[in-house]
Design a protein around this motif. Structure first.
Motif, PDB file in Angstrom:
ATOM      1  N   HIS A  62     -13.406  12.008   5.490  1.00 46.28           N
ATOM      2  CA  HIS A  62     -13.908  10.977   4.588  1.00 46.28           C
ATOM      3  C   HIS A  62     -12.876   9.855   4.462  1.00 46.28           C
ATOM      4  N   PRO A  63     -13.272   8.609   4.694  1.00 41.74           N
ATOM      5  CA  PRO A  63     -12.292   7.521   4.783  1.00 41.74           C
ATOM      6  C   PRO A  63     -11.662   7.120   3.454  1.00 41.74           C
ATOM      7  N   VAL A  64     -12.267   7.489   2.326  1.00 42.00           N
ATOM      8  CA  VAL A  64     -11.701   7.138   1.023  1.00 42.00           C
ATOM      9  C   VAL A  64     -11.043   8.356   0.382  1.00 42.00           C
TER      10      VAL A  64
ATOM     11  N   LYS B 237       0.811  -1.209   0.000  1.00 41.05           N
ATOM     12  CA  LYS B 237       0.000   0.000   0.000  1.00 41.05           C
ATOM     13  C   LYS B 237       0.846   1.261   0.000  1.00 41.05           C
TER      14      LYS B 237
ATOM     15  N   GLU C   5      -8.029  -0.046  -0.205  1.00 42.34           N
ATOM     16  CA  GLU C   5      -8.052   0.934  -1.291  1.00 42.34           C
ATOM     17  C   GLU C   5      -6.977   0.672  -2.338  1.00 42.34           C
TER      18      GLU C   5
ATOM     19  N   SER D 121      -5.049   2.457   3.683  1.00 36.41           N
ATOM     20  CA  SER D 121      -5.920   1.294   3.790  1.00 36.41           C
ATOM     21  C   SER D 121      -5.605   0.288   2.696  1.00 36.41           C
TER      22      SER D 121
ATOM     23  N   HIS E 268     -17.690  -1.059  -4.125  1.00 37.42           N
ATOM     24  CA  HIS E 268     -16.683  -0.257  -3.439  1.00 37.42           C
ATOM     25  C   HIS E 268     -17.394   0.725  -2.529  1.00 37.42           C
TER      26      HIS E 268
ATOM     27  N   ASP F 133      -7.883   9.323   2.609  1.00 37.18           N
ATOM     28  CA  ASP F 133      -7.429   8.045   3.158  1.00 37.18           C
ATOM     29  C   ASP F 133      -6.347   8.245   4.223  1.00 37.18           C
ATOM     30  N   HIS F 134      -5.618   9.356   4.141  1.00 36.26           N
ATOM     31  CA  HIS F 134      -4.564   9.667   5.105  1.00 36.26           C
ATOM     32  C   HIS F 134      -4.424  11.187   5.161  1.00 36.26           C
TER      33      HIS F 134
ATOM     34  N   ARG G 206      -1.469   4.792  -0.102  1.00 36.69           N
ATOM     35  CA  ARG G 206      -2.736   4.514   0.550  1.00 36.69           C
ATOM     36  C   ARG G 206      -2.459   3.970   1.949  1.00 36.69           C
TER      37      ARG G 206
ATOM     38  N   GLU H 121      -8.484   6.175 -10.665  1.00 34.67           N
ATOM     39  CA  GLU H 121      -7.704   5.911  -9.463  1.00 34.67           C
ATOM     40  C   GLU H 121      -6.700   4.783  -9.707  1.00 34.67           C
TER      41      GLU H 121
END
Length: 330
Positions: free
Chosen positions: A239-241, A42, A52, A49, A76, A244-245, A47, A93
């Motif tokens: 927002h988790p997507v 990842k 993802e 997660s 997804h 993502d970080h 990413r 993506e």
């Protein structure tokens, strides 16, 4: 095969009885499974997660040509299926991840270096991205060009991608990026973010989800304004997507989603994007409002409509996206 496929012979403790009824541990080697599939690390695609990560492997063909494999999920958490098709932004993506992967794994860019995407494009053939009975396994042919180096280190490149599914061309795309060390990035960004990072502007109210092709207000990235062709970018760093970080600016995929949602709202109907060509001219900052505007472009052949979406911050353009959509159903 590159180092992305991790094949490990694990030693497993086994026991057997001896005549003295003591148990002596013996080591047995588990069988190898060379055809098993895993995702690439990842960290190579920036990413946090594992869920993802779309890419599964890669292979160098020569100095400029590579093959990357990926799997597109049927469901997804954010990139929703559209009328039975895989989301074109999921394809975008995947292309973005392919560029990052090769930069790290094949061009030697250290982890932790910062990337700036200058453009990203994707064109899809909808009939070859239909949902099937299993996730879509795709093969991406990558051609790199305009490779720039700073000394021995990669400074940036452009790459073109051709995506095949079941041996047939399903999509094309490409992107251009530059990369720099954390120290240089910090010097460049220090006037804006300072030593303590950046504080995003307060979260604004979402446009009605049904007006931008979404089901949940959580996934809406536009806030309403009085004009029907203008919105404020809605930036939810929780927002988790999309986030993502932690980052110090608005990610490019958030801007692509804003372009898609603005296109839906501008046309007044749900629509399937079949092409998105975007240019990113400067960072979209978290601590200032970003105005999103949409206008019609001349139509394409086959009845496809085109919409130009522009993002402006402090009166300056930060990105543009030309979105082509499939004709409306009769």
């Amino acid at each position: 095969m590159s180092a992305s496929t991790f094949r490990v012979e694990r030693a497993i403790l086994a026991t057997r009885h001896t005549q003295s009824d003591t148990r002596a541990p013996q080591r047995a080697v588990a069988p190898r499974y060379p055809s098993l599939t895993t995702t690439v690390p990842k960290e190579f695609v920036h990413r946090a997660s594992i869920a993802e990560v779309m890419l599964t492997d890669w292979e160098r063909l020569d100095e400029e040509h590579f093959t990357v494999t990926a799997q597109l999920p049927r469901l997804h958490g954010f990139f929703a299926t559209l009328d039975g098709y895989h989301d074109p932004l999921l394809v975008a993506e995947t292309i973005r991840q392919a560029g990052l992967l090769l930069a790290h794994a094949e061009f030697g860019v250290p982890l932790g270096h910062k990337f700036l995407m200058w453009d990203l494009a994707v064109d899809i053939t909808p009939s070859r991205l239909r949902l099937g009975a299993a996730p879509a396994s795709v093969v991406i042919e990558i051609t790199c060009s305009d490779i720039k180096r700073r000394g021995k280190n990669l400074a940036g490149l452009h790459f073109d991608a051709v995506i095949h599914r079941d041996g047939q061309r399903a999509a094309t795309g490409g992107a251009t990026f530059t990369c720099t060390s954390p120290a240089v990035y910090q010097r460049l960004r220090a006037p804006r973010i300072g030593d303590d990072g950046v504080t995003p502007i307060p979260l604004t109210s979402p446009t009605a989800p049904q007006n931008v092709g979404r089901l949940s207000p959580t996934d809406v990235v536009l806030s309403p304004l009085p004009a029907s062709d203008r919105w404020q970018l809605r930036v939810d760093t929780r927002h988790p997507v999309l986030f993502d970080h932690p980052v110090d600016h608005v990610p490019g995929m958030v801007l692509l989603e804003a372009a898609r949602q603005a296109t839906v709202a501008f046309l007044g109907r749900d629509c399937l994007p079949v092409g998105i060509t975007s240019e990113f001219t400067r960072y979209a900052e978290l601590d200032a409002p970003c105005l999103i505007e949409a206008c019609a472009l001349p139509p394409c052949p086959q009845g496809r409509e085109r919409v130009l979406v522009t993002g402006r911050q402090d009166g300056t353009v930060v990105f543009t996206s030309a979105v082509t959509v499939a004709p409306a159903a009769p």
